[in-house]
Design an enzyme around this catalytic site. Sequence first.
Site: not given
Ligand code: AKB
Length: 314
Positions: A34-35, A140
């Site tokens: 881990d960092i 993401y």
């Molecule tokens: C998030 O909410 O970003 C994570 C996921 C569902 O990838 N828990």
Amino acid sequence: MKRILVTGARGQIGSELITKLRGVYGNDNIIATDIRTAEGELKEGPFEILDVTDEKRIFEIAKKHQVDTIMHLAALLSATAEKMPKIAWDINMGGLVNTLEVARELKLQFFTPSSIGAFGPSTPKVQTPQDTLQRPTTMYGVNKVAGELLCDYYYERFGVDTRGVRFPGLISYVAPPGGGTTDYAVEIYYEAIKQKAYTSYIAEGTYMDMMYMPDALEAIVQLMEADSTKLVHRNAFNISAISAEPMDFAKAIQNHIPEFEIAFNVDPVRQRIADSWPDSIDSSAAEAEWGFKAKYDINSMTKEMLEKIAEKIK
Ligand code: AKB
């Protein structure tokens, strides 16, 4: 016997996965990294400081400990990634390509999680199929789709034994999540014990997939042990146990704490992310190809979460 290097070992999944893997494969065969410096149970076995943007260091640690597997977990979650998209790109994509490169050079098996975040508003929302339209509208999600493709590429092009799942929101009493959209489903249990009340930043009626951590950890071990000739999808298996909205958690908690109350104060950033994700995903490919089966539903999970948190904070 496997020897596994795990990145992001202090994160929500990592801290529990290390304990699980050490139980299955032996303490000395699990190299936690881990960092941040090691804490708690992590100190009970091999540990190295590692910044996953440093490929040379990943290589050195993998060589030094003669690992045969990398489980790459270090990443920023959805809400944090929306706040700092460029940093998220650098860590999420940089860390992934670096660990894949080390897996390629040293011929290692490789696991990394994708997420329900890899889907977007144009994806079918209910019982989202394994193979479907993926046009996420978050940084993401962009990272997760690119990551799924990159893992497929390393398998097809270089023969790296890459495997992965699309995790739903993970619920646990051990380590807190940080910076995710589904974090409310953990906070609600802590607040139920502490205050008998919770104010949700996700609106009533917003369904998302969830899973209790023991099922998620078991799924990782099961997928990594699965017969590779049976895997058609390899890298991004839909897996889910529960499709729920905030009121479902409130009702499950009220079965144990009847006076529990829920209120709403919606956070527009996390709500926008949640609205772009599926209500429920179809796990049938994971069930057929490697026998995925979750043990916990919302009621059995709620009972255990409330008991364990009550013990933890008394
Ligand atoms: C998030 O909410 O970003 C994570 C996921 C569902 O990838 N828990």
